[in-house]
Write a protein that holds these residues in place. Structure first.
Motif, short mmCIF file in Angstrom:
data_model
loop_
_atom_site.label_atom_id
_atom_site.label_comp_id
_atom_site.label_asym_id
_atom_site.label_seq_id
_atom_site.Cartn_x
_atom_site.Cartn_y
_atom_site.Cartn_z
N ASN A 1 0.78 -1.22 0.00
CA ASN A 1 0.05 0.06 0.14
C ASN A 1 1.08 1.18 0.05
N ARG B 1 -8.12 -2.59 -0.17
CA ARG B 1 -7.94 -3.53 0.96
C ARG B 1 -9.01 -4.69 1.00
N PHE C 1 -3.37 -6.13 0.24
CA PHE C 1 -3.67 -4.97 -0.58
C PHE C 1 -3.78 -5.40 -2.10
N TYR D 1 -2.51 -1.63 8.35
CA TYR D 1 -3.15 -0.36 7.83
C TYR D 1 -3.72 0.52 8.84
#
Length: 328
Positions: free
Chosen positions: A113, A138, A149, A316
């Motif tokens: 990401n 995601r 990802f 994340y």
């Protein structure tokens, strides 16, 4: 690209000149400077003021049809009228590159990401912050599997539903497999958005980014710049870069080796980070590559390698799970 962005005025001038030359060369069937009419280089010399002479001798950089940078005296440069070559550029954009069938492979085990692919794409196509030709989603297959990802561009399907519903032939598929959109034809009906099962298209609801700066640019269907309010925009597989023999913007920008890109006819794809070229068929077969929603019969030209043996653990915003959040 970053060097150009540091001087917006110069970059704009460069793009304008480059576009004109490329089109002129196509129309004339010649390379390099065919888009400009050469003038007598001695004009303005002799009795002219020293400052004027200096300006006439000043050299500027231009982009030739084959993507080479060249220098030419400012006094020898005479831009052609863009209307004269618009049809030639459109014809080139619709024809594509003969003998090629472009394909992309995305290795989900390598994506963390970083979103450098998204930034490079947005910068090249003058997209607003909320617009994406490629997006990093995601994903999680089930409650007990680890999230990952997933970059998602347009899949440039061999059987694209989007092109079949356009009432004005604004979106089309070329001989080299790329699906493009011609914003000089697009009427903004959004039928193609409704037809695409992968949500790969965006609509220009507002004035595009840089719309004032881009006002005088010649429209390049392979770059889709200038963007146009009230029309559709989408991933182009960086058709303008391919014509120059370069990898797409997103592929070159990734620092983690996520993307491979190449020619299906040659059975060869190149990793945008390492530069390593490998056989497409072998890469897919040995790594259980797949396409998204194959049951639809759209025949995508973007393949995924599953997120196994990951280089990076999923994280994340400090979380290692998706919980109940929605995908972006």
């Amino acid at each position: 690209m970053s060097d150009n962005n540091s001087n917006p005025k110069s970059r704009r001038d460069f793009l304008k000149i480059g576009s004109l030359i490329g089109i002129g060369a196509v129309a004339a069937g010649a390379a390099g400077y065919a888009g400009f009419a050469a003038q007598d280089g001695k004009e303005g010399h002799g009795g002219e003021a020293e400052s004027a002479l200096s300006d006439s001798e000043k050299k500027i950089k231009v982009l030739t049809e084959d993507g080479q940078l060249a220098e030419i005296k400012a006094s020898e440069l005479s831009p052609v009228q863009k209307d004269q070559y618009t049809s030639a550029l459109q014809e080139q954009g619709r024809e594509g590159i003969p003998g090629k069938h472009w394909v992309m492979v995305i290795d989900l085990a390598r994506c963390r990401n970083v979103r450098a692919c998204m930034a490079s794409c947005q910068n090249a196509h003058h997209l607003r912050e909320e617009q994406h030709h490629i997006n990093v989603l995601r994903m999680q297959e089930s409650e007990h599997t680890e999230p990952y990802f997933m970059p998602k561009p347009c899949f440039h399907c061999d059987n694209p539903p989007c092109t079949k519903v356009c009432p004005v032939d604004a979106t089309f598929k070329r001989q080299d497999g790329i699906v493009l959109i011609d914003n000089e034809r697009c009427i903004g009906c959004r039928f193609c958005i409704a037809a695409c099962p992968y949500s790969a298209r965006v609509f220009n609801w507002f004035e595009p980014k840089n719309h004032e700066e881009d006002e005088d640019l010649l429209y390049n269907v392979e770059l889709n710049v200038p963007q146009k309010k009230g029309t559709i925009s989408k991933c182009l597989f960086s058709a303008d870069r391919l014509r120059e023999g370069k990898l797409p913007y997103c592929v070159s920008a990734c620092p983690n080796g996520v993307y491979y890109f190449g020619d299906l006819n040659e059975d060869a794809v190149t990793n945008g980070t390492s530069g390593e070229t490998t056989r497409f068929s072998e890469l897919i077969r040995k790594n259980a590559g797949y396409t998204l929603l194959p049951e639809l019969g759209t025949k995508p030209n973007v393949y995924y390698l599953p997120p196994k043996n990951r280089m990076f653990p999923f994280e994340y915003n400090g979380k290692t799970t998706l919980e109940d959040e929605h995908h972006v």
